[in-house]
Every structure is written in structure tokens, then in C-alpha cells.
Design a protein around this motif. Structure first.
Motif, PDB file in Angstrom:
ATOM      1  N   PRO A 170      -8.254  -2.870   3.854  1.00  9.81           N
ATOM      2  CA  PRO A 170      -7.552  -2.340   2.912  1.00  9.81           C
ATOM      3  C   PRO A 170      -6.137  -1.736   3.469  1.00  9.81           C
ATOM      4  CG  PRO A 170      -9.258  -1.025   3.437  1.00  9.81           C
ATOM      5  CD  PRO A 170      -9.468  -2.332   4.065  1.00  9.81           C
ATOM      6  N   TRP A 171      -6.069  -1.250   4.644  1.00  3.80           N
ATOM      7  CA  TRP A 171      -4.987  -0.424   4.886  1.00  3.80           C
ATOM      8  C   TRP A 171      -3.607  -1.667   5.258  1.00  3.80           C
ATOM      9  CZ3 TRP A 171      -9.612   0.958   6.406  1.00  3.80           C
ATOM     10  CH2 TRP A 171      -9.995   2.226   5.925  1.00  3.80           C
ATOM     11  N   LYS A 172      -4.109  -2.773   5.518  1.00  5.58           N
ATOM     12  CA  LYS A 172      -3.234  -3.892   5.890  1.00  5.58           C
ATOM     13  C   LYS A 172      -2.651  -4.370   4.368  1.00  5.58           C
ATOM     14  CE  LYS A 172      -4.627  -5.571  10.421  1.00  5.58           C
ATOM     15  NZ  LYS A 172      -5.455  -6.800  10.952  1.00  5.58           N
ATOM     16  N   VAL A 173      -3.588  -4.543   3.515  1.00  5.92           N
ATOM     17  CA  VAL A 173      -3.058  -5.027   2.092  1.00  5.92           C
ATOM     18  C   VAL A 173      -2.385  -3.974   1.391  1.00  5.92           C
ATOM     19  CG1 VAL A 173      -4.063  -5.309  -0.229  1.00  5.92           C
ATOM     20  CG2 VAL A 173      -5.339  -6.058   1.699  1.00  5.92           C
ATOM     21  N   ALA A 174      -2.398  -2.650   1.622  1.00  7.76           N
ATOM     22  CA  ALA A 174      -1.603  -1.378   1.117  1.00  7.76           C
ATOM     23  C   ALA A 174      -0.288  -1.631   1.786  1.00  7.76           C
ATOM     24  CB  ALA A 174      -2.180  -0.156   1.442  1.00  7.76           C
ATOM     25  N   ASP A 175      -0.058  -2.067   3.174  1.00 10.42           N
ATOM     26  CA  ASP A 175       1.114  -2.176   3.598  1.00 10.42           C
ATOM     27  C   ASP A 175       2.011  -3.277   2.793  1.00 10.42           C
ATOM     28  OD1 ASP A 175       1.040  -0.212   5.479  1.00 10.42           O
ATOM     29  OD2 ASP A 175       0.160  -1.528   7.162  1.00 10.42           O
ATOM     30  N   VAL A 176       1.266  -4.576   2.462  1.00 15.84           N
ATOM     31  CA  VAL A 176       1.777  -5.664   1.922  1.00 15.84           C
ATOM     32  C   VAL A 176       2.111  -4.883   0.344  1.00 15.84           C
ATOM     33  CG1 VAL A 176       1.629  -7.740   1.034  1.00 15.84           C
ATOM     34  CG2 VAL A 176       0.553  -7.200   3.068  1.00 15.84           C
ATOM     35  N   PHE A 177       1.444  -4.313  -0.137  1.00 13.66           N
ATOM     36  CA  PHE A 177       1.725  -3.629  -1.609  1.00 13.66           C
ATOM     37  C   PHE A 177       3.105  -2.756  -1.309  1.00 13.66           C
ATOM     38  CE2 PHE A 177      -2.099  -4.583  -3.457  1.00 13.66           C
ATOM     39  CZ  PHE A 177      -1.840  -4.828  -4.666  1.00 13.66           C
ATOM     40  N   ARG A 178       3.347  -1.910  -0.227  1.00 13.53           N
ATOM     41  CA  ARG A 178       4.361  -1.099  -0.039  1.00 13.53           C
ATOM     42  C   ARG A 178       5.610  -1.958   0.032  1.00 13.53           C
ATOM     43  NH1 ARG A 178       0.656   1.419   3.705  1.00 13.53           N
ATOM     44  NH2 ARG A 178      -0.267   3.120   2.742  1.00 13.53           N
ATOM     45  N   ARG A 179       5.696  -3.222   0.923  1.00  7.54           N
ATOM     46  CA  ARG A 179       6.731  -4.038   0.928  1.00  7.54           C
ATOM     47  C   ARG A 179       7.132  -4.652  -0.130  1.00  7.54           C
ATOM     48  NH1 ARG A 179       3.952  -5.486   5.796  1.00  7.54           N
ATOM     49  NH2 ARG A 179       3.288  -7.332   4.968  1.00  7.54           N
ATOM     50  N   LYS A 180       6.162  -5.133  -0.910  1.00 12.74           N
ATOM     51  CA  LYS A 180       6.364  -5.771  -2.082  1.00 12.74           C
ATOM     52  C   LYS A 180       7.076  -4.982  -3.149  1.00 12.74           C
ATOM     53  CE  LYS A 180       5.445  -9.401  -3.384  1.00 12.74           C
ATOM     54  NZ  LYS A 180       6.561 -10.745  -3.667  1.00 12.74           N
ATOM     55  N   LEU A 181       6.463  -3.693  -3.494  1.00 16.20           N
ATOM     56  CA  LEU A 181       7.080  -2.701  -4.391  1.00 16.20           C
ATOM     57  C   LEU A 181       8.472  -2.450  -4.063  1.00 16.20           C
ATOM     58  CD1 LEU A 181       3.870  -0.758  -4.832  1.00 16.20           C
ATOM     59  CD2 LEU A 181       5.031  -2.180  -6.643  1.00 16.20           C
ATOM     60  N   ALA A 182       8.816  -2.104  -2.638  1.00 15.72           N
ATOM     61  CA  ALA A 182       9.899  -1.780  -2.256  1.00 15.72           C
ATOM     62  C   ALA A 182      10.922  -2.961  -2.593  1.00 15.72           C
ATOM     63  CB  ALA A 182       9.866  -1.643  -0.954  1.00 15.72           C
ATOM     64  N   GLY A 229      -3.640  -1.890  -5.597  1.00 20.84           N
ATOM     65  CA  GLY A 229      -3.920  -1.447  -4.383  1.00 20.84           C
ATOM     66  C   GLY A 229      -4.858  -2.488  -3.982  1.00 20.84           C
ATOM     67  N   PRO A 230      -5.377  -2.158  -2.733  1.00 18.30           N
ATOM     68  CA  PRO A 230      -6.611  -2.951  -2.210  1.00 18.30           C
ATOM     69  C   PRO A 230      -7.816  -2.627  -2.920  1.00 18.30           C
ATOM     70  CG  PRO A 230      -5.314  -1.809  -0.595  1.00 18.30           C
ATOM     71  CD  PRO A 230      -4.884  -1.192  -1.668  1.00 18.30           C
ATOM     72  N   SER A 231      -8.855  -3.774  -2.710  1.00 17.90           N
ATOM     73  CA  SER A 231     -10.131  -3.504  -3.477  1.00 17.90           C
ATOM     74  C   SER A 231     -10.833  -2.326  -2.759  1.00 17.90           C
ATOM     75  CB  SER A 231     -11.091  -4.664  -2.931  1.00 17.90           C
ATOM     76  OG  SER A 231     -10.740  -5.715  -3.747  1.00 17.90           O
ATOM     77  N   VAL A 268       0.897 -10.182  -4.229  1.00 18.28           N
ATOM     78  CA  VAL A 268       0.782  -9.494  -3.135  1.00 18.28           C
ATOM     79  C   VAL A 268      -0.298 -10.259  -2.312  1.00 18.28           C
ATOM     80  CG1 VAL A 268      -0.810  -7.562  -1.744  1.00 18.28           C
ATOM     81  CG2 VAL A 268       1.254  -6.917  -3.580  1.00 18.28           C
ATOM     82  N   TYR A 269      -1.306 -10.964  -2.893  1.00 18.11           N
ATOM     83  CA  TYR A 269      -2.170 -11.796  -2.201  1.00 18.11           C
ATOM     84  C   TYR A 269      -1.590 -13.171  -1.865  1.00 18.11           C
ATOM     85  CZ  TYR A 269      -5.956  -8.217  -2.811  1.00 18.11           C
ATOM     86  OH  TYR A 269      -6.320  -7.220  -2.773  1.00 18.11           O
ATOM     87  N   ALA A 270      -0.787 -13.650  -2.748  1.00 18.18           N
ATOM     88  CA  ALA A 270       0.013 -14.799  -2.566  1.00 18.18           C
ATOM     89  C   ALA A 270       0.943 -14.549  -1.256  1.00 18.18           C
ATOM     90  CB  ALA A 270       1.013 -15.202  -3.732  1.00 18.18           C
ATOM     91  N   GLU A 271       1.637 -13.270  -0.811  1.00 20.60           N
ATOM     92  CA  GLU A 271       2.334 -13.167   0.128  1.00 20.60           C
ATOM     93  C   GLU A 271       1.472 -13.166   1.486  1.00 20.60           C
ATOM     94  OE1 GLU A 271       5.501 -12.838   0.598  1.00 20.60           O
ATOM     95  OE2 GLU A 271       6.113 -12.385  -1.337  1.00 20.60           O
ATOM     96  N   MET A 272       0.273 -12.950   1.241  1.00 20.26           N
ATOM     97  CA  MET A 272      -0.697 -12.946   2.463  1.00 20.26           C
ATOM     98  C   MET A 272      -1.291 -14.338   2.917  1.00 20.26           C
ATOM     99  SD  MET A 272      -2.911  -9.419   1.528  1.00 20.26           S
ATOM    100  CE  MET A 272      -3.683  -9.330   3.022  1.00 20.26           C
ATOM    101  N   GLU A 273      -1.276 -15.245   1.766  1.00 22.00           N
ATOM    102  CA  GLU A 273      -1.739 -16.431   2.061  1.00 22.00           C
ATOM    103  C   GLU A 273      -1.150 -17.548   1.755  1.00 22.00           C
ATOM    104  OE1 GLU A 273      -5.033 -16.893   3.458  1.00 22.00           O
ATOM    105  OE2 GLU A 273      -5.968 -14.770   3.173  1.00 22.00           O
TER     106      GLU A 273
END
Length: 229
Positions: free
Chosen positions: A187-199, A17-19, A115-120
């Protein structure tokens, strides 16, 4: 002589999850609780901080392939060594009619760098980061379908004696802090990316956030999810 004795198994608990969402606090508390319960526990603390310190990275490098690749490789290596150690403990323990599981607790996992790669990062850089077999095998492990990655832990995985629990920690407003190291992403935006990645990776997970801030409740909840109550 003991071939019909039930074999001990390994449970991997991966907190992602996020920091500033309570991952490290939960991992340390889980380790303390489970050790007190008499279980074998291997705890991998946040690899990213160690890599950043050793390699001279800062949070300004979060959006670089170099930093995320270094973290991903170090994470997978740490998980492999921990599983080897736990497997060795199982093999060297006395046979039992009711063998206790070994526990791997991970403060983050190889999903985090992706996840951080997906963001950047660009699509090409993401392919470089996640294209290795070691990453795909780690993803399979998190999804509860562990595949062979190393001779010394092959017996555990071939026998399907590995159970995975993935926990996603969501943002908690009052826990946010700037320590000069943690990323400053929302953190909420990062959590959204985690959800998409895990799914996308078809990794089952459980989520905790504002709805459960008490540490004792979080410990009990994870213990129940892992079937350790």
C-alpha cells in the motif's frame, strides 16, 4: 421570481488510495453523518468490485488494460449519473436564502485505474486508457475545474458551483488483509504512485494515514476540508 436567490452548490468528496486503507469505511460513515445533517448525498461505492463480479475479473487481472478500462468507464458513468441526480434534486427543491449543498461521495474515482495502469501497463496501453475526453473531463472535475460533460449538469459547472475535495488514504499496517479480491500490492508503494499521479495532473489533495486512524476524527477532518462544519 426567484432569480436573485443564491443557488445551491455541489461538493464532490473523492476518497482514493491503496486497498485496505479505510476508504469504504470512511465513505459509509461520511454518508451516514451528512444525511443525518439533512444534506442531499449521493454515494458511489467501490465500482471496481461490481465490475470485477459482473465481468468475471479477478485480482490477477489488475495488470490488464481490459479490467482497468472497464473500471474506468464504469466509474465515470456512475459519477455522471450521480451528478445528474443531484442536479435534478437542486432544480426541484424550494428556493432558499441559505441553500444547502449537495454532496457526492466517491469510494475511489477515475484516477485509480490510471494509477494501476502506471504500475503495470505499457505507455501505449496507458494512452488508450486515459486518452478519452471523458477521462480528461473527470480529471478536470477532481482538480476543481469542472468542465461541461453533459447538458443536464451544465448549469452547475458553468456557474462554478462545484467544489472538489480529494483525499488520499495511506497504508495502515494493522488494516491490511487478504479477502481474495483486494490487490496485494504494497500500500505504501501504491500511495507513492498516487502522489506522483495527482501531482502530475495538478490535482490538489489531502492525505491521511497512520497519523489519524480514529474514524470519528477522520469524519470531522473531511467535513472541515469540505467546508461543511
Amino acid at each position: 421570481m426567484h432569480s436573485h436567490m443564491p443557488m445551491a452548490h455541489t461538493i464532490g468528496i473523492f476518497i482514493v488510495g491503496p486497498s485496505s486503507t479505510g476508504k469504504s469505511t470512511l465513505c459509509r460513515a461520511l454518508e451516514k453523518y451528512l444525511v443525518q445533517e439533512g444534506l442531499r448525498v449521493a454515494h458511489i461505492s467501490e465500482v471496481a468490485r461490481t465490475v470485477m463480479k459482473q465481468r468475471g475479473f479477478t485480482r490477477d487481472d489488475v495488470g490488464t488494460l481490459a479490467m482497468q478500462k472497464a473500471i474506468l468507464d464504469a466509474q465515470i458513468e456512475a459519477e455522471t449519473k450521480a451528478l445528474e441526480s443531484l442536479e435534478g434534486s437542486i432544480c426541484n427543491s424550494e428556493p432558499s436564502n441559505a441553500p444547502q449543498p449537495s454532496i457526492l461521495i466517491c469510494d475511489r474515482c477515475a484516477i485509480d485505474p490510471s494509477v494501476y495502469a502506471e504500475m503495470e501497463l505499457t505507455a501505449d496501453d496507458i494512452e488508450i486508457l486515459t486518452g478519452d475526453l471523458s477521462y480528461r473531463l473527470a480529471v478536470s472535475r477532481y482538480g476543481g475545474n469542472p468542465a461541461r460533460t453533459h447538458e443536464s449538469i451544465d448549469d452547475i459547472r458553468r456557474s462554478s458551483l462545484f467544489h472538489s475535495v480529494v483525499i488520499l488514504t495511506d497504508g495502515v499496517e494493522e488494516w491490511r488483509e487478504d479477502d481474495g479480491v483486494r490487490s496485494l500490492y504494497d500500500p505504501w508503494k501504491v500511495a507513492d504512485v498516487f502522489r506522483r499521479k495527482l501531482a502530475a495532473l495538478r490535482i490538489p489533495y489531502h492525505e491521511v494515514g497512520e497519523d489519524m486512524k480514529d474514524l470519528g476524527e477522520r469524519i470531522n477532518w473531511v467535513v472541515q476540508l469540505a467546508g461543511l462544519e
